[in-house]
Design an enzyme around this catalytic site. Structure first.
Site, PDB file in Angstrom:
ATOM      1  N   LYS A 175       0.982  -1.404   0.131  1.00  0.00           N
ATOM      2  CA  LYS A 175       0.024  -0.106  -0.023  1.00  0.00           C
ATOM      3  C   LYS A 175       0.880   1.004  -0.477  1.00  0.00           C
ATOM      4  O   LYS A 175       1.344   1.412   1.170  1.00  0.00           O
ATOM      5  CB  LYS A 175      -1.002   0.047   1.496  1.00  0.00           C
ATOM      6  N   GLY A 227       6.882   4.495   8.535  1.00  0.00           N
ATOM      7  CA  GLY A 227       5.837   6.130   7.945  1.00  0.00           C
ATOM      8  C   GLY A 227       6.237   6.429   9.839  1.00  0.00           C
ATOM      9  O   GLY A 227       7.097   6.411  10.208  1.00  0.00           O
ATOM     10  N   SER A 228       5.027   7.358  10.165  1.00  0.00           N
ATOM     11  CA  SER A 228       5.209   8.495  11.064  1.00  0.00           C
ATOM     12  C   SER A 228       5.209   7.516  12.564  1.00  0.00           C
ATOM     13  O   SER A 228       5.121   6.068  12.694  1.00  0.00           O
ATOM     14  CB  SER A 228       4.175   9.268  11.960  1.00  0.00           C
ATOM     15  N   THR A 229       6.266   7.681  13.679  1.00  0.00           N
ATOM     16  CA  THR A 229       5.570   6.936  14.874  1.00  0.00           C
ATOM     17  C   THR A 229       4.472   7.196  15.657  1.00  0.00           C
ATOM     18  O   THR A 229       3.493   5.956  15.544  1.00  0.00           O
ATOM     19  CB  THR A 229       6.124   8.073  15.937  1.00  0.00           C
ATOM     20  N   ALA A 231       1.731   6.329  13.898  1.00  0.00           N
ATOM     21  CA  ALA A 231       0.640   5.181  12.607  1.00  0.00           C
ATOM     22  C   ALA A 231       1.195   3.922  13.658  1.00  0.00           C
ATOM     23  O   ALA A 231       0.937   3.018  13.796  1.00  0.00           O
ATOM     24  CB  ALA A 231       0.996   5.350  11.626  1.00  0.00           C
ATOM     25  N   GLY A 232       2.398   4.093  13.874  1.00  0.00           N
ATOM     26  CA  GLY A 232       3.158   2.740  13.822  1.00  0.00           C
ATOM     27  C   GLY A 232       2.784   2.826  14.921  1.00  0.00           C
ATOM     28  O   GLY A 232       3.036   1.193  15.532  1.00  0.00           O
ATOM     29  N   GLU A 249       9.343   0.913  11.200  1.00  0.00           N
ATOM     30  CA  GLU A 249      10.860   2.386  10.833  1.00  0.00           C
ATOM     31  C   GLU A 249       9.625   2.964  10.990  1.00  0.00           C
ATOM     32  O   GLU A 249       9.404   3.323  10.441  1.00  0.00           O
ATOM     33  CB  GLU A 249      11.033   2.196   9.069  1.00  0.00           C
ATOM     34  N   CYS A 283      14.028  10.787   7.240  1.00  0.00           N
ATOM     35  CA  CYS A 283      14.130  10.341   8.657  1.00  0.00           C
ATOM     36  C   CYS A 283      15.020   9.994   9.834  1.00  0.00           C
ATOM     37  O   CYS A 283      15.265  10.516  10.559  1.00  0.00           O
ATOM     38  CB  CYS A 283      13.121   9.045   8.727  1.00  0.00           C
ATOM     39  N   GLU A 382       9.576  16.098  16.200  1.00  0.00           N
ATOM     40  CA  GLU A 382      10.226  16.074  14.419  1.00  0.00           C
ATOM     41  C   GLU A 382       9.470  16.556  13.561  1.00  0.00           C
ATOM     42  O   GLU A 382       8.307  16.510  13.948  1.00  0.00           O
ATOM     43  CB  GLU A 382       9.766  14.191  14.139  1.00  0.00           C
TER      44      GLU A 382
HETATM   45  P1  NAD Z   1       2.520   8.127   8.071  1.00  0.00           P
HETATM   46  O1  NAD Z   1       2.486   7.683   8.977  1.00  0.00           O
HETATM   47  O2  NAD Z   1       1.539   9.832   8.218  1.00  0.00           O
HETATM   48  O3  NAD Z   1       2.009   7.414   6.884  1.00  0.00           O
HETATM   49  C1  NAD Z   1       2.489   5.839   6.432  1.00  0.00           C
HETATM   50  C2  NAD Z   1       2.427   5.435   5.610  1.00  0.00           C
HETATM   51  O4  NAD Z   1       1.168   4.492   6.781  1.00  0.00           O
HETATM   52  C3  NAD Z   1       0.654   5.816   4.724  1.00  0.00           C
HETATM   53  O5  NAD Z   1       1.294   4.806   3.299  1.00  0.00           O
HETATM   54  C4  NAD Z   1      -0.711   5.906   5.130  1.00  0.00           C
HETATM   55  O6  NAD Z   1      -1.968   5.606   4.079  1.00  0.00           O
HETATM   56  C5  NAD Z   1      -0.048   4.660   6.266  1.00  0.00           C
HETATM   57  N1  NAD Z   1      -0.148   4.873   7.351  1.00  0.00           N
HETATM   58  C6  NAD Z   1      -1.048   6.214   8.286  1.00  0.00           C
HETATM   59  N2  NAD Z   1      -1.783   6.217   8.816  1.00  0.00           N
HETATM   60  C7  NAD Z   1      -2.126   4.179   9.200  1.00  0.00           C
HETATM   61  C8  NAD Z   1      -2.738   3.632   9.786  1.00  0.00           C
HETATM   62  N3  NAD Z   1      -3.301   4.298  11.161  1.00  0.00           N
HETATM   63  N4  NAD Z   1      -2.960   1.894   9.436  1.00  0.00           N
HETATM   64  C9  NAD Z   1      -1.946   1.762   8.657  1.00  0.00           C
HETATM   65  N5  NAD Z   1      -1.066   2.383   7.557  1.00  0.00           N
HETATM   66  C10 NAD Z   1      -1.173   4.318   8.018  1.00  0.00           C
HETATM   67  O7  NAD Z   1       3.591   8.845   7.665  1.00  0.00           O
HETATM   68  P2  NAD Z   1       4.654   9.825   6.151  1.00  0.00           P
HETATM   69  O8  NAD Z   1       3.792  11.613   6.808  1.00  0.00           O
HETATM   70  O9  NAD Z   1       3.616   9.454   5.015  1.00  0.00           O
HETATM   71  O10 NAD Z   1       5.477   9.630   6.489  1.00  0.00           O
HETATM   72  C11 NAD Z   1       6.498  10.172   6.958  1.00  0.00           C
HETATM   73  C12 NAD Z   1       7.239   9.836   8.546  1.00  0.00           C
HETATM   74  O11 NAD Z   1       7.753   9.042   8.216  1.00  0.00           O
HETATM   75  C13 NAD Z   1       8.379  10.795   9.605  1.00  0.00           C
HETATM   76  O12 NAD Z   1       7.770  10.614  10.616  1.00  0.00           O
HETATM   77  C14 NAD Z   1       9.348   9.778   8.764  1.00  0.00           C
HETATM   78  O13 NAD Z   1      10.472  10.018  10.116  1.00  0.00           O
HETATM   79  C15 NAD Z   1       9.072   7.971   9.009  1.00  0.00           C
HETATM   80  N6  NAD Z   1      10.013   7.879   8.402  1.00  0.00           N
HETATM   81  C16 NAD Z   1      10.947   6.956   8.804  1.00  0.00           C
HETATM   82  C17 NAD Z   1      11.467   5.870   8.147  1.00  0.00           C
HETATM   83  C18 NAD Z   1      12.896   5.051   8.657  1.00  0.00           C
HETATM   84  O14 NAD Z   1      13.048   4.266   8.211  1.00  0.00           O
HETATM   85  N7  NAD Z   1      12.574   4.734  10.121  1.00  0.00           N
HETATM   86  C19 NAD Z   1      11.614   6.038   7.242  1.00  0.00           C
HETATM   87  C20 NAD Z   1      10.664   7.388   5.921  1.00  0.00           C
HETATM   88  C21 NAD Z   1      10.240   8.360   6.885  1.00  0.00           C
END
Ligand code: NAD
Length: 478
Positions: A175, A227-229, A231-232, A249, A283, A382
């Site tokens: 996705k 993605g973001s903490t 969502a993680g 991640e 990130c 962040e």
């Molecule tokens: P985000 O968490 O908003 O979205 C990331 C992805 O997750 C998107 O595809 C989104 O649609 C999906 N998503 C969002 N909430 C979800 C949920 N509850 N369940 C399932 N899927 C969900 O993050 P973003 O704004 O797209 O990206 C930026 C963030 O990603 C920053 O915090 C950045 O530090 C982090 N990031 C981390 C790494 C790493 O390797 N640690 C690498 C790149 C980005």
């Protein structure tokens, strides 16, 4: 001309979406509509998971060498589209094109070949026992993987997951983030041209709710998320309840620690790459810059001049070092942090505004704050934009304490004339990765975070292991 896809990539070909909603793609530079893809629904995810489950039996039964051959063809097809991939990514998220060529066009084929070969070389292990007899230790694919990726480095991050997962014999439902879908669909074209067997990879784009549906789907065996903490944590909760393996991640707020012997001026290019790359939207960037009080004014001046001198503009131009932020929402977020930084007592030494010479596009000037305290919001949260906070420290003990005063622990860098001193200092930094006089992920080395930056590792042999199940078969049991 816009790039529009009417169908989804499921079961090895183009599949009609079940709904009629589309995801529009808007250029962050021109604010113009540049393309669209169908927005996936829960029904499409059901279909994609079914396709992946059906494909799993055969794909997993192939030898790793057979899979590596297909992944090699996939790598070739991606390579022949590398310039197009880089252009699509830059057009969607504002990544400077020179970086997009390196990360987005360049990295995926390398990872596919690396993991294809690594898996092909693996053999079952026979381990001599302590109690007589021996144990046969086998590795098998973990199953169907739900992969969810962000928009900031969409192709490279996708292949941190896809390459080891496919090499291990897993099948995948991907996705992508709604902001960066056109590169994902180009990847589907490459997969079709490479003859990737039907259902081994399926792509269903959508937002947060669709991601949550995929994470909880009963047909998924492992979730791999970047993605973001915030969502993680939500994904971790779901996977915890289901006892479903998950790699997370997440975000970062890493420290770039300048030791008192550093010659920063001689390393400016590397310092820019470690702190401001991709418009501040990576990130692992070291956005908290720690500078010794004995050299504070001089270091603030050097970093200020660096930020001031960056070429801000069209990400598709080779000369550009800083493009726009990905969206109006992201720019608003970054501008809010700049205001908070000021009201907390930080001093803006350069930037802090939108560039004068741009009439459209979601640009923010490269911004440096001096006189930042480690407790300030801009030193803790962040920002995900081109904003550096320069924090003074008195001695190494205080530098370590400030470096580790963070919820996050993902990247970081140490700047020094003495690399041994740097490596020694790095041992004390609470982070999954640290660079000496620069920062660059090497494919062979495990990458990932501690604390709120995540769980698990990608890259290196550890990245492959996270898509494999171990089984012990006790032989000659007495
Ligand atoms: P985000 O968490 O908003 O979205 C990331 C992805 O997750 C998107 O595809 C989104 O649609 C999906 N998503 C969002 N909430 C979800 C949920 N509850 N369940 C399932 N899927 C969900 O993050 P973003 O704004 O797209 O990206 C930026 C963030 O990603 C920053 O915090 C950045 O530090 C982090 N990031 C981390 C790494 C790493 O390797 N640690 C690498 C790149 C980005």
């Amino acid at each position: 001309m816009t790039i529009d896809y009417p169908d989804l990539y499921i079961r090895g070909g183009w599949a009609r979406p079940s709904g009629d909603a589309t995801i529009p793609v808007i250029s962050p530079t021109t604010e113009q509509h540049i393309g669209s893809v169908p927005e996936g629904t829960d029904t499409d995810i059901d279909d994609a998971v079914d396709a992946a489950r059906t494909a799993l039996t055969e794909w997993a039964s192939w030898s790793a060498a057979q899979r590596a051959e297909v992944l090699g063809r996939f790598a070739d097809e991606l390579e022949s589209r590398a310039e197009d991939t880089a252009t699509r990514v830059s057009s969607q998220n504002g990544m400077p094109i020179t970086l997009a060529r390196q990360f987005e066009g360049g990295f995926p084929p390398v990872l596919l070949r690396y993991y294809g070969e690594m898996a092909a070389k693996q053999e079952d292990e026979i381990r001599p026992g302590m109690l007589g007899g021996s144990t046969l230790v086998t590795r098998s694919p973990i199953g169907v993987v739900g992969a969810i990726v962000p928009w900031n480095v969409p192709q490279a991050i996708t292949f941190l997951k896809l390459a080891p997962a496919l090499a291990a014999g897993c099948t995948v439902v991907l996705k992508p983030s709604p902001e960066t879908v056109l590169d994902a669909f180009l990847m589907a074209e490459a997969a079709i041209a490479a003859g990737l067997p039907a259902g081994v990879l399926n792509i269903v784009p959508g937002g947060r709710d669709l991601g949550a549906y995929l994470v909880a789907h009963p047909g998924i065996d492992k979730v791999s998320f970047t993605g973001s903490t915030t969502a993680g944590r939500a994904i971790g909760r779901t996977c915890g309840e289901l006892l479903r393996p998950v790699t997370l991640e997440l975000g970062g707020k890493s420290a770039a620690v300048i030791l008192d012997d550093a010659d920063l001026a001689a390393n400016l290019e590397s310092f820019y790459a470690a702190t401001l790359l991709n418009n501040g939207q990576i990130c692992w960037l070291g956005t908290r810059v720690l500078a010794p009080r004995s050299r504070y004014a001089e270091i603030v001046d050097t970093i200020t001049d660096l930020a001031k001198g960056l070429t801000v503009g069209d990400p598709l131009s080779d000369a550009t070092q800083m493009g726009p932020l990905v969206s109006a929402r992201q720019r608003h977020r970054v501008e809010s942090y700049i205001e908070k930084g000021k009201s907390d007592g930080g001093r803006v030494t350069t930037g802090g505004r939108r560039p004068d010479n741009t009439t459209h596009g979601w640009f923010v000037e490269p911004t440096v704050f001096a006189d930042v305290d480690t407790g300030h919001t801009i030193a803790q949260e962040e920002i995900f934009g081109p904003v550096l906070s320069v924090i003074p420290y008195t001695d190494e003990a205080e530098a370590i304490a400030i470096a580790n005063h963070s919820d996050y622990g993902l990247g970081g860098s140490i700047w020094t004339a003495d690399p041994d001193r740097g490596a020694q200092f790095a041992r004390g930094v609470a982070s999954g990765t640290v660079g000496i006089n620069g920062y660059s992920n090497d494919p062979t080395a495990p990458f990932g975070g501690i604390k709120s930056s995540g769980l698990g590792r990608e890259l290196g042999p550890e990245g492959l292991a996270s898509y494999q199940q171990l089984k012990s078969i006790y032989l000659d049991v007495r």
